[in-house]
Structures are given as structure tokens and as C-alpha cells.
Design a protein around this motif. Structure first.
Motif, mmCIF file in Angstrom:
data_model
loop_
_atom_site.group_PDB
_atom_site.id
_atom_site.type_symbol
_atom_site.label_atom_id
_atom_site.label_comp_id
_atom_site.label_asym_id
_atom_site.label_seq_id
_atom_site.Cartn_x
_atom_site.Cartn_y
_atom_site.Cartn_z
ATOM 1 N N GLY A 146 -6.556 4.070 -5.972
ATOM 2 C CA GLY A 146 -6.432 5.006 -4.862
ATOM 3 C C GLY A 146 -5.220 5.911 -4.922
ATOM 4 O O GLY A 146 -4.895 6.573 -3.936
ATOM 5 N N TYR A 147 -4.558 5.977 -6.057
ATOM 6 C CA TYR A 147 -3.381 6.837 -6.206
ATOM 7 C C TYR A 147 -3.797 8.276 -6.514
ATOM 8 O O TYR A 147 -4.866 8.535 -7.071
ATOM 9 C CB TYR A 147 -2.494 6.332 -7.342
ATOM 10 C CG TYR A 147 -1.425 5.358 -6.910
ATOM 11 C CD1 TYR A 147 -0.079 5.682 -7.028
ATOM 12 C CD2 TYR A 147 -1.765 4.118 -6.377
ATOM 13 C CE1 TYR A 147 0.914 4.794 -6.636
ATOM 14 C CE2 TYR A 147 -0.786 3.223 -5.981
ATOM 15 C CZ TYR A 147 0.553 3.562 -6.112
ATOM 16 O OH TYR A 147 1.526 2.688 -5.712
ATOM 17 N N ASP A 148 -2.931 9.205 -6.147
ATOM 18 C CA ASP A 148 -3.041 10.583 -6.622
ATOM 19 C C ASP A 148 -2.253 10.695 -7.922
ATOM 20 O O ASP A 148 -1.152 10.127 -8.045
ATOM 21 C CB ASP A 148 -2.453 11.564 -5.601
ATOM 22 C CG ASP A 148 -3.318 11.703 -4.359
ATOM 23 O OD1 ASP A 148 -4.507 11.348 -4.419
ATOM 24 O OD2 ASP A 148 -2.789 12.162 -3.329
ATOM 25 N N TYR A 149 -2.805 11.413 -8.893
ATOM 26 C CA TYR A 149 -2.155 11.582 -10.190
ATOM 27 C C TYR A 149 -1.824 13.052 -10.415
ATOM 28 O O TYR A 149 -2.676 13.929 -10.244
ATOM 29 C CB TYR A 149 -3.069 11.093 -11.317
ATOM 30 C CG TYR A 149 -3.238 9.590 -11.357
ATOM 31 C CD1 TYR A 149 -2.464 8.807 -12.205
ATOM 32 C CD2 TYR A 149 -4.160 8.952 -10.543
ATOM 33 C CE1 TYR A 149 -2.608 7.429 -12.254
ATOM 34 C CE2 TYR A 149 -4.313 7.574 -10.568
ATOM 35 C CZ TYR A 149 -3.532 6.824 -11.428
ATOM 36 O OH TYR A 149 -3.678 5.456 -11.454
ATOM 37 N N TYR A 150 -0.586 13.307 -10.811
ATOM 38 C CA TYR A 150 -0.145 14.644 -11.188
ATOM 39 C C TYR A 150 0.055 14.646 -12.706
ATOM 40 O O TYR A 150 0.939 13.954 -13.215
ATOM 41 C CB TYR A 150 1.178 14.996 -10.505
ATOM 42 C CG TYR A 150 1.087 15.198 -9.005
ATOM 43 C CD1 TYR A 150 1.266 16.458 -8.444
ATOM 44 C CD2 TYR A 150 0.831 14.125 -8.140
ATOM 45 C CE1 TYR A 150 1.195 16.653 -7.069
ATOM 46 C CE2 TYR A 150 0.749 14.307 -6.768
ATOM 47 C CZ TYR A 150 0.938 15.570 -6.239
ATOM 48 O OH TYR A 150 0.853 15.751 -4.883
ATOM 49 N N VAL A 177 6.259 8.855 -13.628
ATOM 50 C CA VAL A 177 7.132 8.818 -12.461
ATOM 51 C C VAL A 177 6.293 8.412 -11.256
ATOM 52 O O VAL A 177 5.135 8.821 -11.117
ATOM 53 C CB VAL A 177 7.815 10.186 -12.222
ATOM 54 C CG1 VAL A 177 6.793 11.271 -11.918
ATOM 55 C CG2 VAL A 177 8.859 10.111 -11.127
ATOM 56 N N LYS A 178 6.854 7.583 -10.397
ATOM 57 C CA LYS A 178 6.156 7.120 -9.203
ATOM 58 C C LYS A 178 6.836 7.695 -7.969
ATOM 59 O O LYS A 178 8.077 7.680 -7.878
ATOM 60 C CB LYS A 178 6.166 5.591 -9.140
ATOM 61 C CG LYS A 178 5.263 5.003 -8.061
ATOM 62 C CD LYS A 178 5.224 3.476 -8.164
ATOM 63 C CE LYS A 178 4.307 2.870 -7.112
ATOM 64 N NZ LYS A 178 4.275 1.394 -7.186
ATOM 65 N N GLY A 179 6.029 8.222 -7.044
ATOM 66 C CA GLY A 179 6.582 8.825 -5.838
ATOM 67 C C GLY A 179 7.521 7.891 -5.100
ATOM 68 O O GLY A 179 7.148 6.774 -4.762
ATOM 69 N N MET A 181 7.406 11.614 2.000
ATOM 70 C CA MET A 181 6.815 11.635 0.663
ATOM 71 C C MET A 181 5.695 10.605 0.550
ATOM 72 O O MET A 181 5.821 9.494 1.051
ATOM 73 C CB MET A 181 7.900 11.330 -0.393
ATOM 74 C CG MET A 181 7.354 11.222 -1.814
ATOM 75 S SD MET A 181 8.629 10.820 -3.041
ATOM 76 C CE MET A 181 9.417 12.416 -3.190
ATOM 77 N N ASN A 182 4.601 10.999 -0.116
ATOM 78 C CA ASN A 182 3.510 10.074 -0.370
ATOM 79 C C ASN A 182 3.891 9.138 -1.504
ATOM 80 O O ASN A 182 4.076 9.566 -2.638
ATOM 81 C CB ASN A 182 2.244 10.862 -0.728
ATOM 82 C CG ASN A 182 1.073 9.955 -1.025
ATOM 83 O OD1 ASN A 182 1.119 8.746 -0.777
ATOM 84 N ND2 ASN A 182 0.011 10.530 -1.564
ATOM 85 N N HIS A 183 3.998 7.854 -1.222
ATOM 86 C CA HIS A 183 4.421 6.901 -2.245
ATOM 87 C C HIS A 183 3.269 6.490 -3.152
ATOM 88 O O HIS A 183 3.490 5.838 -4.157
ATOM 89 C CB HIS A 183 5.046 5.670 -1.581
ATOM 90 C CG HIS A 183 6.385 5.952 -0.965
ATOM 91 N ND1 HIS A 183 7.567 5.613 -1.569
ATOM 92 C CD2 HIS A 183 6.720 6.582 0.186
ATOM 93 C CE1 HIS A 183 8.584 5.995 -0.800
ATOM 94 N NE2 HIS A 183 8.092 6.587 0.269
ATOM 95 N N LYS A 184 2.045 6.847 -2.787
ATOM 96 C CA LYS A 184 0.913 6.513 -3.643
ATOM 97 C C LYS A 184 0.591 7.674 -4.578
ATOM 98 O O LYS A 184 -0.499 8.219 -4.606
ATOM 99 C CB LYS A 184 -0.312 6.148 -2.800
ATOM 100 C CG LYS A 184 -0.137 4.863 -1.982
ATOM 101 C CD LYS A 184 -1.467 4.295 -1.548
ATOM 102 C CE LYS A 184 -2.227 3.728 -2.726
ATOM 103 N NZ LYS A 184 -3.473 3.014 -2.305
ATOM 104 N N THR A 185 1.607 8.073 -5.324
ATOM 105 C CA THR A 185 1.455 9.156 -6.289
ATOM 106 C C THR A 185 2.129 8.782 -7.596
ATOM 107 O O THR A 185 3.164 8.108 -7.614
ATOM 108 C CB THR A 185 2.075 10.472 -5.769
ATOM 109 O OG1 THR A 185 3.449 10.236 -5.430
ATOM 110 C CG2 THR A 185 1.352 10.995 -4.552
ATOM 111 N N LEU A 186 1.542 9.243 -8.678
ATOM 112 C CA LEU A 186 2.108 9.059 -10.007
ATOM 113 C C LEU A 186 2.086 10.394 -10.739
ATOM 114 O O LEU A 186 1.093 11.131 -10.661
ATOM 115 C CB LEU A 186 1.307 8.034 -10.813
ATOM 116 C CG LEU A 186 1.375 6.573 -10.374
ATOM 117 C CD1 LEU A 186 0.366 5.744 -11.169
ATOM 118 C CD2 LEU A 186 2.780 6.016 -10.571
ATOM 119 N N GLY A 187 3.169 10.708 -11.424
ATOM 120 C CA GLY A 187 3.223 11.882 -12.290
ATOM 121 C C GLY A 187 3.289 11.427 -13.735
ATOM 122 O O GLY A 187 4.040 10.501 -14.064
ATOM 123 N N ILE A 188 2.493 12.046 -14.617
ATOM 124 C CA ILE A 188 2.426 11.608 -16.009
ATOM 125 C C ILE A 188 2.684 12.779 -16.949
ATOM 126 O O ILE A 188 2.041 13.823 -16.844
ATOM 127 C CB ILE A 188 1.059 10.978 -16.341
ATOM 128 C CG1 ILE A 188 0.750 9.822 -15.389
ATOM 129 C CG2 ILE A 188 1.034 10.481 -17.792
ATOM 130 C CD1 ILE A 188 -0.629 9.215 -15.583
#
Length: 336
Positions: free
Chosen positions: A95-99, A18-20, A1-8
Motif C-alpha cells: 500500500g505504499y506510494d513509490y517515487y 529513501v523512506k518518507g 508528510m506521508n510516511h507510506k512513501t518510498l523513493g527509489i
């Protein structure tokens, strides 16, 4: 899993992030308090405590109304403050990916405003991706939406109710109805004002709804406090559950009428699945007592609830993040 991700999940009432790899890292009221139109005084739960109590030089507001961002400037400032809070003020979220969970039945311009709420020189996001809220809801309720089984989802939120039919990971129909739990609160406020010449606040109305409110006939009473409009003095009033049910029925019926419209447009094979499995109801306002009986009475469908209806969107986002199985459920704003 990519830990540099955030879901909003941009809810009208609350913001959830939520953070990966870590789960939910923020769950606060979607409220901002601005002092003299320029200085951020408070955000989230702290700002909510000021709501309906602040003096004229402090503006306390919800940046999202009717399911879309109504005040982009405040929403942008609120998101920067929330994300700084997650990163302990050190701007480690670059540098995070955002969902982002986005309502389906809104314009491209309105969808773009969610993208603009995240983009800033402080955050420097990598990719900003979009997930339609009904899809996240379905996954958050534990439904396997990639197969051909038709699903009817009703997300009863604070300012809107989103009614959606899904199959094969896509949305067949979706309608965003501008009625939610806040409208029921307003119904209660107006009823008490008209009948008793007594004024109560939104928080009190919400408390009434939660304690004795019901979509069907209910019993019980509750003592509330407010102001008598004739004398101008503070006072108390006893209200009963039956009159509260009467006050909110009209708006509930409008939601039911819209559910019926969606069902009338649904293809027969999908309708068969919905008849067998029932309607899936979620969203924070779905906790209203008697809602299942009300929906069944109007549609003849059984009703399926979730134990944590206010969290289904963020739970669904968490399931999507980093899982290649759900790649087809995601679109990137840059590709639009």
C-alpha cells in the motif's frame, strides 16, 4: 508528510531507497547472484563481492545497463528482495506510494519497465509515480528549479552520462549518452592488455581510475595484480597516471562533444543563465580527478560540484516526497 512513501534511485551501479520521514534506508550495489539460473544466492553488496569471482553455475549480473532495465526478471526479483529487507521480511510495505527516478531520454516502453519492476502481489503498491532524474539531481544539488533561471546538469554515472537543460521546473533538452565510469574502466583494461599483454579485472581498473586516474595530466604510479597473457601466470605490473589519462581521454571527449551539442541548441536567454552560473556536475563518476579542468577547457564554463555527487538523485527524491510545492514535478504511471 506521508510516511507510506518510498523513493527509489535505480542506478546502474547502486540502488538507493529513501523512506518518507526516515531518510535513506537502503544503499547497496545493484547486483544479483543467481545459482543454477533459478535460486537467488545473494543480492546487493554481498552479490558484488562475488562479481568476477563466481564459478560457471553462479551468474552474477547488473540488471540495469546503459540507463535502462536490461533484465526485467532479475530486476523484479532484486527489488522484491531489497524491499523485503527494508521491511524485515514481513511484507509491511504493502500500500505504499513509490517515487521512481527515471532517465528522461528513454522510450515509453523503457520507462514502463521501471513500473513493472515494482508491481507484484507481494508489494501491492498504491500509486507509482515518476520523477525525471535531472529534476531530482537539481533539487539534490540545492537548486531552486521552479523559477525561470536556466540550469545545465551533467550526471556522470556508471554506464551513462545524462546531459540536461532545465528551466521553470521542466526539461528543455536532455540527452542520455551511453558512456560512463565503467567505460573508462574498460578503456584502462584494454590499454593495459594491448600495451603490456597483461589482464586485469574491472574492480582493479576502477581502483586505478580512483587512485591515479585523471581527466587532465597527472603524475604518480600504481602497482596492480593480474595475469600475464603470454606466460599465463599471475603477476604484478606498475602503471603510471599519464598513460591512464591517455587511455580514457577519447571517451571523455565524446561526453564533452555532446555537452557542446546541447549548448548549441539551448535558447539564448537560457544560455545566458548557464554562462553566469556554470555547469552543475554530479553522479558517482564525477569524482574523477581533473574533471572540472577538462570541462572548463572544453566549454569555457565554470564547474559546480556536489560534496556527495552519488546521492543527489536520492536527496532530490527525498525533497519531493510529501512536499506539495513540487507536485508539478511528478507524473503517475497510471496516467500515461
Amino acid at each position: 508528510m506521508n510516511h507510506k512513501t518510498l523513493g527509489i534511485d535505480f542506478g546502474t551501479s547502486t540502488i538507493k531507497i529513501v523512506k518518507g520521514g526516515e531518510g535513506v534506508v537502503l544503499d547497496e550495489k545493484n547486483v544479483i547472484a543467481i545459482f543454477r539460473k533459478t535460486e537467488i544466492l545473494a543480492i546487493g553488496d554481498e552479490a558484488y563481492e562475488m562479481y568476477e569471482k563466481a564459478p560457471a553455475n553462479i551468474q552474477v549480473s547488473y540488471p540495469i545497463k546503459n540507463g535502462v532495465i536490461a533484465d526485467l526478471s532479475n530486476m523484479h526479483q532484486l527489488m522484491i528482495s531489497f524491499l523485503d529487507k527494508i521491511a524485515a521480511g514481513k511484507h509491511k510495505l504493502k500500500g505504499y506510494d513509490y517515487y521512481l527516478a527515471i532517465p528522461t531520454d528513454i522510450t515509453e516502453v523503457e520507462k514502463r519497465s521501471y513500473f513493472d519492476a515494482i508491481v507484484s502481489s507481494k508489494l501491492k503498491p498504491n500509486k507509482i509515480k515518476m520523477v525525471e532524474k535531472p529534476v531530482a539531481d537539481a533539487l539534490g544539488m540545492g537548486l531552486e528549479i521552479l523559477d525561470s533561471t536556466g540550469v545545465l546538469i551533467v550526471d556522470f554515472g556508471a554506464n551513462t552520462t545524462e546531459i540536461s537543460v532545465l528551466s521553470l521546473g521542466g526539461i528543455i533538452f536532455s540527452k542520455l549518452v551511453p558512456i560512463g565510469g565503467n567505460d573508462l574502466d574498460e578503456d584502462i583494461i584494454m590499454h593495459i592488455k594491448r600495451k603490456y599483454n597483461f589482464v586485469i579485472g574491472q574492480k582493479t581498473a576502477e581502483s586505478i581510475k580512483k587512485n591515479i586516474g585523471s581527466a587532465t595530466y597527472a603524475e604518480g604510479t600504481m602497482t596492480v595484480y593480474g595475469r600475464n597473457t603470454i606466460s599465463g601466470l599471475p603477476g604484478e605490473l606498475e602503471v603510471n597516471a599519464d598513460e591512464i589519462n591517455e587511455a580514457i581521454t577519447e571517451h571523455l571527449q565524446v561526453i564533452m562533444d555532446n555537452i557542446k551539442v546541447i549548448l548549441e541548441r539551448t535558447p539564448p536567454e537560457v544560455s545566458a543563465d548557464i554562462y553566469k552560473n556554470g555547469v552543475y556536475v554530479t553522479g558517482g563518476s564525477s569524482r574523477l580527478a581533473g574533471l572540472d579542468e577538462f570541462i572548463t577547457g572544453a566549454t569555457k564554463l565554470k564547474v559546480n560540484f556536489n560534496e556527495q555527487p552519488e546521492n543527489t538523485v536520492i536527496t532530490g527524491l527525498d525533497a519531493i516526497i510529501g512536499n506539495p510545492k513540487y507536485t508539478k514535478l511528478i507524473s503517475e504511471f497510471g496516467d500515461r
